[in-house]
Design a protein around this motif. Structure first.
Motif, PDB file in Angstrom:
ATOM      1  N   ARG A  27     -13.120  -4.133   2.357  1.00 16.83           N
ATOM      2  CA  ARG A  27     -12.060  -4.055   1.250  1.00 16.83           C
ATOM      3  C   ARG A  27     -12.988  -4.085  -0.062  1.00 16.83           C
ATOM      4  O   ARG A  27     -13.896  -4.814  -0.157  1.00 16.83           O
ATOM      5  N   SER A  73      -1.443  -2.579  -3.936  1.00 16.54           N
ATOM      6  CA  SER A  73      -1.137  -3.453  -2.756  1.00 16.54           C
ATOM      7  C   SER A  73       0.051  -4.427  -3.015  1.00 16.54           C
ATOM      8  O   SER A  73       0.909  -4.434  -2.196  1.00 16.54           O
ATOM      9  N   ASN A  76       3.275  -2.378  -2.628  1.00 15.74           N
ATOM     10  CA  ASN A  76       3.562  -2.045  -1.532  1.00 15.74           C
ATOM     11  C   ASN A  76       4.115  -3.112  -0.755  1.00 15.74           C
ATOM     12  O   ASN A  76       4.856  -2.770   0.312  1.00 15.74           O
ATOM     13  N   LYS A  77       3.459  -4.347  -0.969  1.00 19.93           N
ATOM     14  CA  LYS A  77       4.351  -5.573  -0.312  1.00 19.93           C
ATOM     15  C   LYS A  77       5.588  -6.021  -1.083  1.00 19.93           C
ATOM     16  O   LYS A  77       5.878  -7.256  -0.477  1.00 19.93           O
TER      17      LYS A  77
END
Length: 158
Positions: A27, A73, A76-77
């Protein structure tokens, strides 16, 4: 065996490069985050600084990409912008890069707060003060601003 013997200083640039590429393959990392990880694994600071500069010049390591990835991220969480900003600051991403990542992001934090509230409290009664306060605390703990929380709660009344 002492702690000093267990952690040997890694001075070979090839070994450090291999370790860094392995981490980056999983990542994106902030420069400071990668630096801390490699130091924990015994990297020599002088060799590490040169390696990090090389990785940045070659485009393998970028705080800009890391910031954009982290903002997406967290969105999206169903986390809010406060949490994303705090995590970026934790890894010493410069504030101009943080602002640039938020400016480039096109998600709607207000709708995200509304969706997070609906997922967690689908049948909540907003007339009950304790229930409303619980929802507000939940959204605040996820990193949403007070305006986004107000929007999520007012949308539930409509």
């Amino acid at each position: 065996m002492t702690d000093e013997e267990a952690i040997k200083t890694i001075v070979d640039p090839k070994v450090l490069n291999k370790m860094a590429i392995a981490l980056l393959a999983r990542r994106e990392h902030a420069v400071q985050e990668l630096r801390v990880k490699l130091l924990r694994r015994g990297a020599c600071e002088q060799v590490l600084d040169e390696l990090l500069n090389t990785l940045q010049k070659n485009g393998y390591l970028s705080d800009v990409r890391y910031a954009e990835m982290l903002v997406r991220s967290r969105f999206n969480k169903s986390n809010g912008p406060i949490r994303a900003r705090q995590e970026l600051k934790q890894f010493q991403v410069p504030s101009d890069i943080i602002q640039q990542a938020f400016d480039a992001f096109d998600g709607d934090w207000f709708e995200s707060a509304k969706a997070a509230r609906l997922r967690r409290f689908p049948d909540a009664d907003l007339d009950d003060f304790k229930a409303k306060a619980k929802q507000m605390r939940f959204l605040a703990s996820r990193g949403f601003t007070s305006e986004q929380i107000d929007y999520a709660l007012s949308a539930a009344l409509d």
